[in-house]
Design an enzyme around this catalytic site. Structure first.
Site, PDB file in Angstrom:
ATOM      1  N   PHE A  59     -11.651  -5.132 -11.814  1.00 46.32           N
ATOM      2  CA  PHE A  59     -12.065  -3.724 -11.676  1.00 46.32           C
ATOM      3  C   PHE A  59     -11.712  -2.929 -12.925  1.00 46.32           C
ATOM      4  O   PHE A  59     -10.599  -2.438 -13.058  1.00 46.32           O
ATOM      5  CB  PHE A  59     -11.398  -3.087 -10.456  1.00 46.32           C
ATOM      6  CG  PHE A  59     -11.776  -3.730  -9.142  1.00 46.32           C
ATOM      7  CD1 PHE A  59     -13.107  -3.969  -8.811  1.00 46.32           C
ATOM      8  CD2 PHE A  59     -10.792  -4.071  -8.213  1.00 46.32           C
ATOM      9  CE1 PHE A  59     -13.443  -4.545  -7.590  1.00 46.32           C
ATOM     10  CE2 PHE A  59     -11.128  -4.638  -6.997  1.00 46.32           C
ATOM     11  CZ  PHE A  59     -12.455  -4.889  -6.685  1.00 46.32           C
ATOM     12  N   TYR A 116      -2.019   6.773   3.108  1.00 47.31           N
ATOM     13  CA  TYR A 116      -0.926   5.793   3.138  1.00 47.31           C
ATOM     14  C   TYR A 116       0.277   6.308   2.338  1.00 47.31           C
ATOM     15  O   TYR A 116       1.409   6.310   2.818  1.00 47.31           O
ATOM     16  CB  TYR A 116      -1.423   4.452   2.569  1.00 47.31           C
ATOM     17  CG  TYR A 116      -0.307   3.488   2.260  1.00 47.31           C
ATOM     18  CD1 TYR A 116       0.439   2.900   3.277  1.00 47.31           C
ATOM     19  CD2 TYR A 116       0.029   3.167   0.936  1.00 47.31           C
ATOM     20  CE1 TYR A 116       1.481   2.029   2.989  1.00 47.31           C
ATOM     21  CE2 TYR A 116       1.067   2.294   0.642  1.00 47.31           C
ATOM     22  CZ  TYR A 116       1.788   1.732   1.671  1.00 47.31           C
ATOM     23  OH  TYR A 116       2.826   0.874   1.381  1.00 47.31           O
ATOM     24  N   SER A 151       0.982 -10.224  11.157  1.00 45.02           N
ATOM     25  CA  SER A 151       1.792 -11.409  10.816  1.00 45.02           C
ATOM     26  C   SER A 151       1.708 -12.390  11.971  1.00 45.02           C
ATOM     27  O   SER A 151       1.145 -12.079  13.025  1.00 45.02           O
ATOM     28  CB  SER A 151       3.248 -10.994  10.569  1.00 45.02           C
ATOM     29  OG  SER A 151       3.715 -10.200  11.641  1.00 45.02           O
ATOM     30  N   ASN A 192       5.592  -6.301  15.878  1.00 45.36           N
ATOM     31  CA  ASN A 192       4.540  -6.399  16.904  1.00 45.36           C
ATOM     32  C   ASN A 192       3.463  -7.412  16.523  1.00 45.36           C
ATOM     33  O   ASN A 192       2.485  -7.578  17.238  1.00 45.36           O
ATOM     34  CB  ASN A 192       3.927  -5.021  17.208  1.00 45.36           C
ATOM     35  CG  ASN A 192       3.183  -4.434  16.022  1.00 45.36           C
ATOM     36  OD1 ASN A 192       2.998  -5.098  14.993  1.00 45.36           O
ATOM     37  ND2 ASN A 192       2.729  -3.198  16.157  1.00 45.36           N
ATOM     38  N   ASP A 228       6.970  -3.034  19.507  1.00 45.21           N
ATOM     39  CA  ASP A 228       6.556  -1.969  18.601  1.00 45.21           C
ATOM     40  C   ASP A 228       7.724  -1.012  18.318  1.00 45.21           C
ATOM     41  O   ASP A 228       8.518  -0.713  19.223  1.00 45.21           O
ATOM     42  CB  ASP A 228       5.412  -1.206  19.274  1.00 45.21           C
ATOM     43  CG  ASP A 228       4.592  -0.442  18.264  1.00 45.21           C
ATOM     44  OD1 ASP A 228       3.456  -0.858  17.980  1.00 45.21           O
ATOM     45  OD2 ASP A 228       5.099   0.583  17.745  1.00 45.21           O
ATOM     46  N   SER A 264       7.145   3.234  -1.599  1.00 47.16           N
ATOM     47  CA  SER A 264       6.170   2.663  -2.529  1.00 47.16           C
ATOM     48  C   SER A 264       6.010   3.553  -3.752  1.00 47.16           C
ATOM     49  O   SER A 264       6.128   4.784  -3.661  1.00 47.16           O
ATOM     50  CB  SER A 264       4.842   2.555  -1.788  1.00 47.16           C
ATOM     51  OG  SER A 264       3.794   2.314  -2.695  1.00 47.16           O
ATOM     52  N   LYS A 295       4.291   7.492   3.443  1.00 44.62           N
ATOM     53  CA  LYS A 295       5.542   7.012   2.838  1.00 44.62           C
ATOM     54  C   LYS A 295       6.412   8.191   2.388  1.00 44.62           C
ATOM     55  O   LYS A 295       7.620   8.209   2.604  1.00 44.62           O
ATOM     56  CB  LYS A 295       5.236   6.102   1.639  1.00 44.62           C
ATOM     57  CG  LYS A 295       4.626   4.774   2.032  1.00 44.62           C
ATOM     58  CD  LYS A 295       5.658   3.876   2.678  1.00 44.62           C
ATOM     59  CE  LYS A 295       5.053   2.735   3.430  1.00 44.62           C
ATOM     60  NZ  LYS A 295       5.979   2.005   4.281  1.00 44.62           N
TER      61      LYS A 295
HETATM   62  P1  NAD Z   1       3.095  -6.762   6.096  1.00 49.05           P
HETATM   63  O1  NAD Z   1       1.904  -6.195   6.775  1.00 49.05           O
HETATM   64  O2  NAD Z   1       3.062  -8.192   5.691  1.00 49.05           O
HETATM   65  O3  NAD Z   1       4.404  -6.532   6.991  1.00 49.05           O
HETATM   66  C1  NAD Z   1       4.553  -5.436   7.871  1.00 49.05           C
HETATM   67  C2  NAD Z   1       4.987  -5.994   9.211  1.00 49.05           C
HETATM   68  O4  NAD Z   1       5.181  -4.910  10.101  1.00 49.05           O
HETATM   69  C3  NAD Z   1       3.937  -6.913   9.833  1.00 49.05           C
HETATM   70  O5  NAD Z   1       4.564  -8.102  10.242  1.00 49.05           O
HETATM   71  C4  NAD Z   1       3.425  -6.111  11.037  1.00 49.05           C
HETATM   72  O6  NAD Z   1       3.052  -6.967  12.097  1.00 49.05           O
HETATM   73  C5  NAD Z   1       4.609  -5.220  11.357  1.00 49.05           C
HETATM   74  N1  NAD Z   1       4.291  -3.933  11.987  1.00 49.05           N
HETATM   75  C6  NAD Z   1       3.394  -2.994  11.570  1.00 49.05           C
HETATM   76  N2  NAD Z   1       3.430  -1.927  12.395  1.00 49.05           N
HETATM   77  C7  NAD Z   1       4.375  -2.195  13.345  1.00 49.05           C
HETATM   78  C8  NAD Z   1       4.873  -1.475  14.465  1.00 49.05           C
HETATM   79  N3  NAD Z   1       4.379  -0.283  14.801  1.00 49.05           N
HETATM   80  N4  NAD Z   1       5.856  -2.038  15.204  1.00 49.05           N
HETATM   81  C9  NAD Z   1       6.354  -3.272  14.896  1.00 49.05           C
HETATM   82  N5  NAD Z   1       5.899  -3.994  13.850  1.00 49.05           N
HETATM   83  C10 NAD Z   1       4.925  -3.470  13.089  1.00 49.05           C
HETATM   84  O7  NAD Z   1       3.388  -5.825   4.837  1.00 49.05           O
HETATM   85  P2  NAD Z   1       4.386  -6.039   3.623  1.00 49.05           P
HETATM   86  O8  NAD Z   1       3.591  -6.222   2.388  1.00 49.05           O
HETATM   87  O9  NAD Z   1       5.435  -7.007   3.980  1.00 49.05           O
HETATM   88  O10 NAD Z   1       5.003  -4.577   3.543  1.00 49.05           O
HETATM   89  C11 NAD Z   1       6.211  -4.240   4.203  1.00 49.05           C
HETATM   90  C12 NAD Z   1       6.482  -2.767   3.986  1.00 49.05           C
HETATM   91  O11 NAD Z   1       6.552  -2.513   2.584  1.00 49.05           O
HETATM   92  C13 NAD Z   1       5.396  -1.846   4.533  1.00 49.05           C
HETATM   93  O12 NAD Z   1       6.018  -0.708   5.088  1.00 49.05           O
HETATM   94  C14 NAD Z   1       4.604  -1.473   3.307  1.00 49.05           C
HETATM   95  O13 NAD Z   1       4.003  -0.214   3.439  1.00 49.05           O
HETATM   96  C15 NAD Z   1       5.687  -1.447   2.234  1.00 49.05           C
HETATM   97  N6  NAD Z   1       5.154  -1.694   0.891  1.00 49.05           N
HETATM   98  C16 NAD Z   1       4.417  -2.792   0.637  1.00 49.05           C
HETATM   99  C17 NAD Z   1       3.890  -3.010  -0.637  1.00 49.05           C
HETATM  100  C18 NAD Z   1       3.035  -4.214  -0.940  1.00 49.05           C
HETATM  101  O14 NAD Z   1       2.330  -4.201  -1.965  1.00 49.05           O
HETATM  102  N7  NAD Z   1       3.056  -5.270  -0.139  1.00 49.05           N
HETATM  103  C19 NAD Z   1       4.143  -2.073  -1.654  1.00 49.05           C
HETATM  104  C20 NAD Z   1       4.927  -0.965  -1.361  1.00 49.05           C
HETATM  105  C21 NAD Z   1       5.428  -0.772  -0.078  1.00 49.05           C
HETATM  106  N1  UDP Z   2      -7.673  -5.807  -9.190  1.00 47.50           N
HETATM  107  C1  UDP Z   2      -8.829  -6.419  -9.647  1.00 47.50           C
HETATM  108  N2  UDP Z   2      -9.578  -7.140  -8.753  1.00 47.50           N
HETATM  109  C2  UDP Z   2      -9.223  -7.277  -7.444  1.00 47.50           C
HETATM  110  C3  UDP Z   2      -8.019  -6.670  -6.992  1.00 47.50           C
HETATM  111  C4  UDP Z   2      -7.270  -5.919  -7.894  1.00 47.50           C
HETATM  112  O1  UDP Z   2      -9.196  -6.302 -10.808  1.00 47.50           O
HETATM  113  O2  UDP Z   2      -9.949  -7.941  -6.661  1.00 47.50           O
HETATM  114  C5  UDP Z   2      -6.842  -5.048 -10.145  1.00 47.50           C
HETATM  115  C6  UDP Z   2      -6.664  -3.589  -9.779  1.00 47.50           C
HETATM  116  O3  UDP Z   2      -7.733  -2.816 -10.307  1.00 47.50           O
HETATM  117  C7  UDP Z   2      -5.309  -3.276 -10.429  1.00 47.50           C
HETATM  118  C8  UDP Z   2      -4.548  -4.597 -10.308  1.00 47.50           C
HETATM  119  O4  UDP Z   2      -5.551  -5.605 -10.136  1.00 47.50           O
HETATM  120  O5  UDP Z   2      -5.464  -2.996 -11.807  1.00 47.50           O
HETATM  121  C9  UDP Z   2      -3.583  -4.631  -9.117  1.00 47.50           C
HETATM  122  O6  UDP Z   2      -4.303  -4.252  -7.952  1.00 47.50           O
HETATM  123  P1  UDP Z   2      -3.712  -4.467  -6.488  1.00 47.50           P
HETATM  124  O7  UDP Z   2      -4.801  -4.088  -5.509  1.00 47.50           O
HETATM  125  O8  UDP Z   2      -3.136  -5.830  -6.368  1.00 47.50           O
HETATM  126  O9  UDP Z   2      -2.496  -3.438  -6.403  1.00 47.50           O
HETATM  127  P2  UDP Z   2      -2.454  -1.850  -6.662  1.00 47.50           P
HETATM  128  O10 UDP Z   2      -1.881  -1.685  -8.026  1.00 47.50           O
HETATM  129  O11 UDP Z   2      -3.822  -1.304  -6.489  1.00 47.50           O
HETATM  130  O12 UDP Z   2      -1.491  -1.391  -5.605  1.00 47.50           O
END
Ligand code: NAD
Ligand code: UDP
Length: 337
Positions: free
Chosen positions: A218, A149, A37, A33, A59, A125, A153
């Site tokens: 931090f 959050y 992005s 959606n 969506d 996650s 998950k």
């Molecule tokens: P992102 O926000 O870049 O990508 C998510 C995408 O989903 C976006 O393009 C957004 O527009 C779309 N979206 C959100 N809700 C929607 C809906 N209801 N219908 C259709 N599209 C929708 O995030 P990302 O970092 O690529 O993460 C992808 C997935 O991985 C997420 O589910 C996130 O929770 C999970 N995840 C991410 C991380 C991280 O650190 N990036 C870590 C663990 C898990």
């Molecule tokens: N962190 C930091 N300054 C920032 C953002 C993150 O020092 O502006 C640190 C945070 O405390 C953690 C690590 O970087 O130790 C990774 O944080 P991030 O938010 O990227 O991911 P998280 O592990 O919280 O999912």
């Protein structure tokens, strides 16, 4: 050629996975959606793979659209990235997160079952573990997420597990990501969050571009070698390959699996800064400040199961993660974005 529906495929991890899927010979249909992005990512994917995925802007909660997609395409599996991921916002707007992430996943799953699609890979996650009392997280440890959050998950993981038990044909992989960073080696796709980044690497990238002045580190009094937090950073391209391998695994194995995707090796905030400075030649000024609420000192993956069942192992180390992050940001800077 098999066709995979990728929800959230225009996002950070989704776009890299679309590239890995297309490179691996899959056809891809994206449903996104665009709430976090931009459409331009499709041009970048086309430039990288010389192939454009089919795109539906919409969506995951839109049942009519889902059923249209399943009617229009012969989908063999779904990789479900679409979700909201800002921890702070999830605490202040819990219903928005339960609706989007949990209700959205239920609607998607119902339509998948109706369409008789049997393969589902879910973006989970490491946050589902909460604070298990050990720094190395293993899949069979108890889960107790400490924020909304993380609870969304875990709820979806449980919903998928229950559904796989009730529907013996359904095959499910829940992939628990650690800290995804980096960008595609072309520098064409990467993580460029809207507004001030919450996460470390996009923040560092924006400092290198001169958009932000200084980093707040931090916490410098954690019981870690340099006092700053330790995390298991994983290159997004390694993560993307993990999804392709999860599809391969599900083709051969029924039931549900839950697998960590992390390198197993944690790095500190100061190590990430020093490596980024080394590969980019840019100075990242920083201040050591108070710990951020909710942060843990250290955690990292036990990645043994990923290796054993998926044959997956991370290939890229932190130098490559920082190089690719910098390439992506320097190209963004050159475009003036
Ligand atoms: P992102 O926000 O870049 O990508 C998510 C995408 O989903 C976006 O393009 C957004 O527009 C779309 N979206 C959100 N809700 C929607 C809906 N209801 N219908 C259709 N599209 C929708 O995030 P990302 O970092 O690529 O993460 C992808 C997935 O991985 C997420 O589910 C996130 O929770 C999970 N995840 C991410 C991380 C991280 O650190 N990036 C870590 C663990 C898990
Ligand atoms: N962190 C930091 N300054 C920032 C953002 C993150 O020092 O502006 C640190 C945070 O405390 C953690 C690590 O970087 O130790 C990774 O944080 P991030 O938010 O990227 O991911 P998280 O592990 O919280 O999912």
């Amino acid at each position: 050629m098999k066709t995979i529906l990728v929800t959230g495929g225009a996002g950070y991890i989704g776009s890299h996975t679309v590239v890995a899927l297309q490179d691996g010979g899959y056809q891809v249909v994206i449903l996104d959606n665009l709430c976090n992005s931009k459409l331009v990512v499709l041009n970048s994917i086309q430039k990288i793979c010389s192939k454009t995925p089919v795109f539906y802007q919409g969506d995951i909660r839109d049942r009519t659209l889902l059923s249209k997609i399943f009617n229009n395409h012969s989908i063999s599996g779904v990789i479900h990235f679409a979700g909201l991921k800002a921890v702070g916002e999830s605490q202040s707007q819990p219903l928005k997160y339960y609706d989007n992430n949990v209700a959205g996943s239920i609607t998607l799953l119902e339509e998948i079952l109706k369409a008789k699609v049997d393969t589902f890979v879910f973006s989970s996650s490491a946050t589902v573990y909460g604070e298990p009392g050990a720094s190395q997280y293993q899949e069979d440890m108890p889960t107790a997420p400490i924020n909304v959050y993380g609870r969304t998950k875990l709820m979806v993981e449980e919903i998928l597990g229950d559904s796989a038990k009730a529907n013996p044909g359904l095959k499910v992989a829940c992939l628990r990501y650690f800290n995804p960073v980096g960008a595609h080696s072309s520098g064409l796709i990467g993580e460029n969050p809207v507004g001030t980044p919450n996460n470390l690497m996009p923040y560092i990238g924006q400092i290198a571009l001169g958009i932000l002045p200084r980093l707040k580190v931090f916490g410098s009094d954690y019981p870690t070698p340099d006092g700053t937090g330790l995390r298991d950073y994983i290159h997004v391209d390694d993560l993307a390959i993990g999804h392709v391998l999860a599809l391969d695994y599900l083709e051969r194995n029924p039931g549900a699996i839950t697998v960590n995707l992390g390198t197993g090796k944690p790095y500190s905030v100061l190590e990430m800064i020093a490596t980024f400075e080394k590969v980019s030649g840019k100075k990242i000024p920083y201040d050591l400040v108070e710990r951020r609420s909710g942060d843990l000192a250290e955690y990292y993956a036990n990645s043994g199961l990923a290796k054993a069942v998926l044959g997956w192992q991370a290939k890229h180390g932190i130098e490559r993660m920082c190089e690719d992050t910098w390439r992506f940001y320097s190209q963004l800077g050159a475009q003036g974005s």
